[in-house]
Design a protein around this motif. Structure first.
Motif, PDB file in Angstrom:
ATOM      1  N   THR A  20       0.827  -1.214   0.000  1.00 12.11           N
ATOM      2  CA  THR A  20       0.000   0.000   0.000  1.00 12.11           C
ATOM      3  C   THR A  20       0.857   1.258   0.000  1.00 12.11           C
ATOM      4  O   THR A  20       0.469   2.275  -0.577  1.00 12.11           O
ATOM      5  CB  THR A  20      -0.963   0.028   1.206  1.00 12.11           C
ATOM      6  N   TRP A  23       1.880   1.705  -3.628  1.00 12.62           N
ATOM      7  CA  TRP A  23       0.762   2.231  -4.423  1.00 12.62           C
ATOM      8  C   TRP A  23       0.400   3.648  -4.018  1.00 12.62           C
ATOM      9  O   TRP A  23       0.009   4.446  -4.867  1.00 12.62           O
ATOM     10  CB  TRP A  23      -0.448   1.305  -4.285  1.00 12.62           C
ATOM     11  N   GLY A  24       0.524   3.971  -2.723  1.00 12.22           N
ATOM     12  CA  GLY A  24       0.246   5.338  -2.294  1.00 12.22           C
ATOM     13  C   GLY A  24       1.179   6.339  -2.942  1.00 12.22           C
ATOM     14  O   GLY A  24       0.755   7.396  -3.432  1.00 12.22           O
ATOM     15  N   SER A  26       2.657   5.879  -5.713  1.00  6.07           N
ATOM     16  CA  SER A  26       2.460   5.854  -7.166  1.00  6.07           C
ATOM     17  C   SER A  26       1.503   6.942  -7.638  1.00  6.07           C
ATOM     18  O   SER A  26       1.564   7.366  -8.797  1.00  6.07           O
ATOM     19  CB  SER A  26       1.949   4.479  -7.616  1.00  6.07           C
ATOM     20  N   ALA A 101      -6.619   9.554  -4.898  1.00  4.90           N
ATOM     21  CA  ALA A 101      -6.465   8.313  -4.141  1.00  4.90           C
ATOM     22  C   ALA A 101      -7.729   7.976  -3.364  1.00  4.90           C
ATOM     23  O   ALA A 101      -8.217   6.838  -3.389  1.00  4.90           O
ATOM     24  CB  ALA A 101      -5.270   8.429  -3.183  1.00  4.90           C
ATOM     25  N   ALA A 226       5.242  -0.621  -8.713  1.00  2.00           N
ATOM     26  CA  ALA A 226       3.790  -0.533  -8.541  1.00  2.00           C
ATOM     27  C   ALA A 226       3.033  -1.650  -9.244  1.00  2.00           C
ATOM     28  O   ALA A 226       1.965  -2.058  -8.779  1.00  2.00           O
ATOM     29  CB  ALA A 226       3.296   0.821  -9.036  1.00  2.00           C
ATOM     30  N   ALA A 230       4.729  -5.004  -6.254  1.00  2.00           N
ATOM     31  CA  ALA A 230       3.603  -4.882  -5.328  1.00  2.00           C
ATOM     32  C   ALA A 230       2.575  -5.974  -5.565  1.00  2.00           C
ATOM     33  O   ALA A 230       1.962  -6.489  -4.619  1.00  2.00           O
ATOM     34  CB  ALA A 230       2.961  -3.505  -5.455  1.00  2.00           C
ATOM     35  N   GLN A 234       1.560  -8.556  -2.684  1.00  2.00           N
ATOM     36  CA  GLN A 234       0.155  -8.676  -2.286  1.00  2.00           C
ATOM     37  C   GLN A 234      -0.320 -10.116  -2.371  1.00  2.00           C
ATOM     38  O   GLN A 234      -0.932 -10.642  -1.433  1.00  2.00           O
ATOM     39  CB  GLN A 234      -0.709  -7.794  -3.184  1.00  2.00           C
ATOM     40  N   LEU A 250      -5.326  -3.094   3.021  1.00  2.00           N
ATOM     41  CA  LEU A 250      -5.247  -2.604   1.647  1.00  2.00           C
ATOM     42  C   LEU A 250      -5.858  -1.204   1.506  1.00  2.00           C
ATOM     43  O   LEU A 250      -5.435  -0.420   0.653  1.00  2.00           O
ATOM     44  CB  LEU A 250      -5.949  -3.582   0.698  1.00  2.00           C
ATOM     45  N   SER A 251      -6.838  -0.887   2.344  1.00  2.00           N
ATOM     46  CA  SER A 251      -7.459   0.436   2.265  1.00  2.00           C
ATOM     47  C   SER A 251      -6.507   1.545   2.697  1.00  2.00           C
ATOM     48  O   SER A 251      -6.764   2.726   2.457  1.00  2.00           O
ATOM     49  CB  SER A 251      -8.734   0.481   3.118  1.00  2.00           C
ATOM     50  N   GLU A 253      -3.923   2.250   1.279  1.00  2.00           N
ATOM     51  CA  GLU A 253      -3.390   2.846   0.053  1.00  2.00           C
ATOM     52  C   GLU A 253      -3.850   4.298  -0.095  1.00  2.00           C
ATOM     53  O   GLU A 253      -3.067   5.185  -0.450  1.00  2.00           O
ATOM     54  CB  GLU A 253      -3.847   2.032  -1.159  1.00  2.00           C
ATOM     55  N   GLY A 257      -1.654   7.648  -0.071  1.00  2.00           N
ATOM     56  CA  GLY A 257      -1.767   8.538  -1.223  1.00  2.00           C
ATOM     57  C   GLY A 257      -1.869   9.992  -0.802  1.00  2.00           C
ATOM     58  O   GLY A 257      -1.213  10.872  -1.373  1.00  2.00           O
TER      59      GLY A 257
END
Length: 330
Positions: A20, A23-24, A26, A101, A226, A230, A234, A250-251, A253, A257
């Protein structure tokens, strides 16, 4: 779910958090990248390279899955995910990484209602309460202060959330009888081809700035970290972490963000935005966790975000293959 090789479950939870974080960050990286390369071209180049890398790594899954049905499933998933990423990237060009995000995360609240339409499974009272919180939060985040207008970038981001939700519903349908790792690779190929075709038809071609060191670094981050790393992190971790816990992790992320957008992009976190983000995050937590309290988890009860990830993962045998890839033993 029993951890392999005596690795504690806590370590796998940290892996999910690491994904996460990747991805954040990203969202900020994509914001810089879309300033250089237009959205469809950016998706096309990113996912063609990602698909080529994963095809090489997962070839023993891909080769036997080259059937009409699995190619068709991968094609549908790829089209939906392309539309999701395309509208998300367009939205990112007209809004901040933090808002992008959190508005993207609203797909977690949408999915139970999509399953209701597709399979007749009624949402719970928790899902309804989450929807109210989410809509309120979206209003605080999206409505321009002092007006009734919703900004274009926020609208496109909400459209992307709809496509992400539809993608999750289709993944859960197509995962039966398919090698999910293979159809994941197929969907990346379709995303890449769609990006290049749409870019060639509707956007200006990439210019010299696309070979600058800064842009190449951003693309390397999006492709290697990403998209590939990732994903592996995951999928390996989700073989060992209960779905309800995984979905909440996962939330994060969206939280990362916003954090990176404030620290690196210079986004100003006003009280209004903070309140909207808090309501959306509360809606995600309510929709994901509370419907599972007090009763045994069944496959159909798995929260939306974890259902998508588990479907992408497939089963423990597939996750074991990914563990070997991660350790360089394939």
């Amino acid at each position: 779910m029993t951890p392999s090789r005596d690795i504690p479950v806590f370590a796998y939870k940290l892996l999910i958090v690491l994904a996460t974080v990747i991805w954040g960050l990203s969202f900020v990286v994509m914001k810089d990248a879309v300033d250089v390369m237009e959205p469809a071209w950016l998706i096309g180049v990113r996912f063609l390279i990602t698909a080529a890398l994963l095809t090489a790594v997962l070839w023993r899954h891909v080769r036997p899955a080259l059937t009409r049905r699995q190619l068709a499933c991968g094609g549908i998933l790829g089209l939906l995910l392309f539309l999701a990423y395309w509208t998300q990237t367009i939205g990112l060009a007209f809004t901040t990484p933090g808002k992008n995000a959190f508005l993207t995360a609203t797909y977690c609240v949408m999915v139970p209602f999509m399953f209701w339409a597709a399979a007749g499974k009624r949402p719970t009272a928790f899902n309804l309460a989450a929807a109210v919180l989410c809509v309120t939060g979206m209003g605080l985040v999206s409505l321009a202060p002092g007006t009734q207008a919703v900004e274009f970038g926020d609208v496109m981001t909400l459209v992307c959330a709809v496509f992400f939700g539809l993608h999750i519903v289709c993944v859960s349908r197509f995962s039966q009888g398919c090698d999910v790792l293979a159809i994941t690779v197929f969907q990346f190929w379709v995303m890449g081809v769609c990006g290049v075709v749409v870019g060639a038809l509707t956007e200006a071609p990439p210019n010299a700035a696309a070979v600058s060191p800064e842009f190449l670094f951003n693309m390397a981050y999006l492709i290697v970290l990403a998209s590939c790393v990732a994903l592996v992190i995951q999928n390996v971790a989700l073989a060992h972490v209960p779905p309800a816990q995984a979905s909440l992790l996962l939330s994060l992320e969206a939280v990362f963000g916003v954090l990176f957008s404030v620290l690196l992009y210079g986004e100003v976190l006003t009280l209004r935005l903070a309140g909207g983000f808090a309501l959306i995050f509360a809606a995600v937590v309510l929709s994901e966790a509370f419907p599972l309290r007090g009763r045994r988890q069944q496959p159909e009860d798995i929260p939306a975000a974890a259902a998508a990830a588990d479907a992408l993962m497939g089963d423990n045998e597939a996750a074991g293959d990914l563990e070997e890839v991660l350790e360089g033993r394939n």
